[in-house]
Design a protein around this motif. Structure first.
Motif, short mmCIF file in Angstrom:
data_model
loop_
_atom_site.label_atom_id
_atom_site.label_comp_id
_atom_site.label_asym_id
_atom_site.label_seq_id
_atom_site.Cartn_x
_atom_site.Cartn_y
_atom_site.Cartn_z
N HIS A 58 -9.56 -22.50 19.82
CA HIS A 58 -9.77 -23.36 21.25
C HIS A 58 -8.50 -23.25 22.08
CE1 HIS A 58 -10.60 -26.90 23.38
NE2 HIS A 58 -11.41 -27.07 22.91
N PRO A 59 -9.13 -22.89 23.60
CA PRO A 59 -7.93 -22.45 24.45
C PRO A 59 -7.00 -23.65 24.47
CG PRO A 59 -9.84 -22.90 25.43
CD PRO A 59 -10.22 -22.89 23.98
N GLN A 60 -7.00 -24.74 24.36
CA GLN A 60 -6.00 -25.93 24.57
C GLN A 60 -5.09 -25.90 23.22
OE1 GLN A 60 -5.83 -27.53 27.03
NE2 GLN A 60 -8.01 -27.36 27.93
N LEU A 61 -5.28 -25.36 22.03
CA LEU A 61 -4.60 -25.64 21.06
C LEU A 61 -2.91 -24.89 21.15
CD1 LEU A 61 -6.81 -24.65 18.02
CD2 LEU A 61 -6.52 -27.02 19.04
N PRO A 62 -2.85 -23.85 21.84
CA PRO A 62 -1.33 -23.68 21.94
C PRO A 62 -0.50 -24.60 22.82
CG PRO A 62 -2.87 -21.48 22.33
CD PRO A 62 -3.57 -22.81 22.23
#
Length: 346
Positions: A58-62
């Motif tokens: 998921h792109p938000q995880l970092p």
């Protein structure tokens, strides 16, 4: 108590004297850069008892990790989520795709069953699409089609020119027909041509070998032009009437273009009536006094009619097209009458 009436773990944990808690589905838009979340979303993520996300990519995880938010890579079902909320806890789920439908359907079934004390179910948009956001999708889709479609990948500016003309005429016809549905569709077809040409130009492989530019360059230039030519909106000048705006627009264009003639920039390939009206408009808006040429033949008479219509504020091209459409309708009506008469005689 029979086996079938034995309370489940969910029913036990959701006893009437226990706080039910809440489940929050935190949605984000792929059209907004990851990490740009609303303040309520960040507050929720930092205060939640658990945060789940089944998609490890998921792109938000970092960004959540960088902000100190612990995310569990799991896909709990509806029963487990209800249990996790027991005691007033808050559980956040980051939707990750089609698989989340099973979760929402499961929560709906539990809520509809009436046997389980349900937590509060909330949907919180963590980021919002701004107006024009779907244009980003269009650019992405066009990019992929250009790369992967055998026909699209071979097109050039010159090869597509005829389609732009066709689509423009179809848009005009939709406007004149007054169909909102057709108008929307034809506007999309014209927009496709703009994005298509910009995508080709991005490759820097045009027939003239010009420097590459992108759709962002096109949009950026248009934004600058609109701001510069509307100082009564974005600056300190005033314009009381549409005529004031038009006059300023022409003055600004003359300074920008540094044209040697008022006829520069008038495409001679446009329909003849429109061309005649445009030329007479340019003369009328200048300090020139150029009488119409005299001569024999229908061409000169049409030129005089076009000039007269333009001076009166009528678009001669649109006027003739409207008359032609009326004639077309009359022809069709006559054909229907003829067909009806033939049927009766038979």
């Amino acid at each position: 108590m029979t086996a079938e009436n034995t309370p489940t773990a969910s029913e036990t944990s959701a006893a009437p004297d226990a706080a039910a808690g809440r489940v929050v589905l935190l949605t984000t838009s792929h059209r907004v850069a990851p990490g740009l979340l609303s303040w309520p979303a960040w507050q929720l993520l930092h205060s939640a008892d658990r945060v789940y996300c089944a998609d490890a990519g998921h792109p938000q995880l970092p960004y959540l990790h960088e902000a100190g938010v612990t995310v569990e890579h799991a896909a709990p079902d509806a029963h487990r989520l209800v249990e996790e909320c027991a005691g007033g806890r808050t559980v956040v789920v980051l939707p990750s795709g089609e698989g989340d439908r099973q979760l929402t359907d499961g929560l709906a079934r539990l809520a509809g069953g009436g046997r389980v004390r349900m937590p509060d179910l909330e949907l919180l948009p963590g980021s919002y699409d701004l107006p024009g956001a779907r244009l980003l999708d269009l650019v992405q889709v066009m990019d992929r089609v250009r790369r992967e479609c055998p026909w699209t990948s071979q097109q050039t500016h010159r090869g597509l020119a005829k389609y732009l003309i066709e689509e423009a005429y179809e848009l005009v016809e939709a406007i004149e027909d007054g169909s909102r549905e057709e108008l929307r569709e034809e506007l999309g077809d014209v927009l496709l041509q703009v994005v298509f040409h910009a995508r080709i130009a991005q490759e820097g492989t045009g027939e003239e070998g010009d420097e590459p530019f992108s759709v962002d360059d096109v949009a950026g230039g248009l934004v600058e032009k609109l701001i510069h030519r509307h100082p009564h909106v974005f600056g300190d000048e005033t314009a009381e009437t549409a005529e004031d705006v038009h006059a300023h627009w022409n003055r600004t264009k003359a300074i920008e273009k540094q044209r040697a003639s008022v006829t520069d920039g008038v495409p001679v390939g446009q329909p003849a009536l429109a061309l005649a009206a445009k030329l007479t408009s340019r003369v009328r808006g200048s300090e020139l006094d150029v009488p119409l040429p005299s001569g024999e033949g229908v061409g000169y008479r049409l030129l005089a009619l076009a000039a007269s219509a333009e001076a009166a504020g009528t678009d001669p091209e649109a006027a003739l097209r409207a008359a032609a459409r009326a004639y077309r309708d009359a022809i069709r009506a006559a054909e229907r009458r003829t067909a009806g008469t033939a049927t009766v005689e038979e």
